[in-house]
Design an enzyme around this catalytic site. Structure first.
Site, short mmCIF file in Angstrom:
data_model
loop_
_atom_site.label_atom_id
_atom_site.label_comp_id
_atom_site.label_asym_id
_atom_site.label_seq_id
_atom_site.Cartn_x
_atom_site.Cartn_y
_atom_site.Cartn_z
N GLY A 27 6.64 -0.15 -3.36
CA GLY A 27 6.84 -1.34 -4.18
C GLY A 27 8.31 -1.51 -4.46
CB ALA A 43 -0.93 0.00 1.20
CB SER A 44 3.30 2.64 2.08
OG SER A 44 4.05 1.55 2.59
N GLY A 65 -5.10 -7.05 -2.02
CA GLY A 65 -6.28 -7.66 -2.61
C GLY A 65 -7.44 -6.69 -2.77
CD GLN A 103 2.66 1.20 7.47
OE1 GLN A 103 1.59 1.49 6.92
NE2 GLN A 103 3.31 0.08 7.19
N GLY A 129 7.78 -7.14 7.01
CA GLY A 129 8.53 -6.02 7.56
C GLY A 129 8.43 -5.90 9.06
CG HIS A 142 -3.93 -11.45 -1.34
ND1 HIS A 142 -3.51 -11.67 -0.05
CD2 HIS A 142 -4.77 -10.39 -1.29
CE1 HIS A 142 -4.09 -10.79 0.76
NE2 HIS A 142 -4.85 -10.01 0.02
CG ASP A 143 -0.13 -8.18 -0.03
OD1 ASP A 143 -1.15 -8.79 0.35
OD2 ASP A 143 0.01 -6.94 0.09
CB THR A 144 -1.80 -12.25 2.76
OG1 THR A 144 -2.02 -10.88 3.08
CG2 THR A 144 -1.75 -13.06 4.04
#
Length: 490
Positions: free
Chosen positions: A14, A11-12, A80, A303, A402, A235-237
């Site tokens: 890449g 989201a923040s 997603g 964040q 992270g 999907h990143d997860t």
């Protein structure tokens, strides 16, 4: 050596990560290109700057070529639920709206009038969150939908831009809350409730499928390598879970990033009343597995705390200051919707504490401590729920992503969960992306051998429980949450 590129977009930010396997079967990992990401208000909604993402990927691939790599495989993962609509000419109709946009804040109640939310959960097994694609489609402009020829989720759209081929990769498609958990197909009854045609959706494909070749001629301004795109667990997860070095069945994971996703890898979904009440989700994974997990607000909280202070302190500095503060001075339900996208995260935490008659955190250290304490306590509650619903005894908790670099939060989690925590790898999402490419191209025989290679390739750190008072604190926190729920019902 065969070269693999993971395009991993959150989201923040890449990045493009380069990997290969050495003669001993160990994975290398090198960052090639990094760029910022985010949504902004455009045309009356919070939207992703999707053209920016395609440009940055091209810049990264040009760097790959400049590094002397003539040929490679590429996989793309992102968040997603969000989607792009294409017109009859295959062109993007408008920049995609971000899931944190407020357009869906009342959509769940409106959908419940068309199909009971309990039935929606039983059909899909997907956690009810007001930004899921099903609710976005409910509030989508009907004229726009009528003019659209296809709907692509964000990583599938990016893959389409580079290859010209349209698909819906299954792990990400499951987050839409449109796929039936039993039939493993798009649910026609849900589409009927939405008045959306199934023709809007491209074919579903398994992670590890070849998407196509990079159409270099479409991008003459860039010197690009010959690249074959693989539809990894997009999907990143899903990629983060692939990149979790677990073994056996007695482990759980937290994919710790903007969101904290806590869950276990199962063979079959669980859509029982207990799972519904606890709001666990059954997202699809690789090799037909199910990611049975709970969305927890995650590092988004810290964040935003850092952003509200104009990034005067780094995340490491905030954690160091928090470690010097007295623990557990406030109890906060970090999964309250008020923390999803407040105007000011610090003020929102302070207002919550004020409204619940608790000490209000004031200093940067106190605010950060409040965030970390309550994230860990939330993990403890959800780990109890996970074990009760699945019937599994969890003996190890893997924290990847992270957030696995946050030593304070790792130790707090080990304490309140009363479990061994193994932290790392921090780049689990990129690693999982790469692993699916490697399995698809015979770099690894299967996921089990890939996970063994992860343990040999990357540093992991173990945290053991060290606070004998932690179980009593968790009980007190659970009582607080129960009381808050009761007050909300009144």
């Amino acid at each position: 050596m065969t070269k693999y590129i993971a395009v991993d977009i959150g989201a923040s930010s890449g990045r493009l990560m380069l990997s290969s396997l050495d003669e001993e079967g160990k994975m290398s990992l090198t960052e090639i290109h990094r760029f910022k990401n985010g949504f902004s208000e455009t045309a009356g909604a919070d939207r992703w700057q999707i053209q920016h993402l395609t440009t940055e990927i091209l810049k990264g691939l040009a760097k790959v070529k400049a590094a002397g790599i003539e040929e490679c495989y590429v996989g793309i993962d992102t968040w997603g639920v969000d989607y792009c609509l294409l017109d009859e000419a295959g062109e993007l109709m408008e920049a995609p709206i971000a899931y944190r946009d407020k357009r869906t804040q009342d959509a769940m109640a409106d959908f419940d009038e068309k199909m009971p939310l309990t039935e929606l959960y039983q059909r899909t097994g997907i956690q009810l969150m007001n930004f899921n694609t099903v609710f976005q489609l409910l509030v989508e402009d009907k004229e726009k939908l009528a003019k659209a020829s296809s709907l692509l989720l964000i990583p599938d759209y990016l893959g389409y831009v580079f290859t010209g081929n349209q698909v819906l990769e299954k792990t990400n498609a499951s987050t839409m809350q449109l796929l039936n958990l039993t039939t493993r197909k798009i649910d026609s009854e849900i589409l009927a409730a939405l008045e959306v045609s199934e023709e809007l959706f491209p074919p579903l494909v398994e992670p590890g499928s070849v998407l196509g070749e990079l159409q270099q001629a479409r991008f003459p301004e860039y010197d690009l390598p010959k690249a074959t795109f693989i539809t990894i667990a997009s999907h990143d997860t899903a990629s983060a879970v692939v990149g979790t070095p677990g073994a056996g069945e007695d482990w759980a994971y937290i994919s710790s990033g903007t969101w904290s996703l806590m869950g276990a890898e199962l063979k079959d979904g669980i859509a029982t009343p207990a799972a519904y009440d606890a709001n666990f989700t059954n997202e699809w994974g690789v090799a037909g597995s199910i990611r049975f997990l709970k969305n927890i607000m995650g590092m988004w909280l810290i964040q935003e705390v850092a952003r509200m202070q104009d990034y005067q302190y780094s995340y490491a500095e905030l954690a160091d200051m928090a470690a010097k503060e007295a623990p557990y001075q406030q109890f906060v339900n970090v999964n309250d919707d008020r923390f999803l996208n407040p105007a000011n995260m610090i003020e929102e935490f302070q207002a919550y504490c004020r409204e619940t008659g608790q000490k209000v955190p004031e200093t940067p250290g106190e605010i950060a401590r409040c965030v970390y304490d309550n994230l860990a306590l939330c993990y403890a509650v959800e780990l109890k729920n996970l074990q009760a619903i699945t019937g599994r005894k969890i003996n190890k908790l893997h924290i990847v992503g992270g957030g696995s670099n946050n030593r304070l939060l790792n130790q707090l989690t080990a304490d309140v969960c009363n479990i061994t925590v193994e932290a790392g790898p921090g780049e689990a999402t990129a690693i999982g992306n790469l692993v699916v490419q490697m399995v698809a191209t015979s770099g690894f025989g299967d996921l089990a051998s890939a996970r063994k290679a992860m343990r040999d390739s990357f540093d992991l750190h173990t945290y053991e429980p060290s606070n004998p008072d932690a179980p009593a604190i968790v009980e007190e926190y659970e009582t607080f949450l129960a009381n808050q729920c009761q007050l909300a019902r009144v």
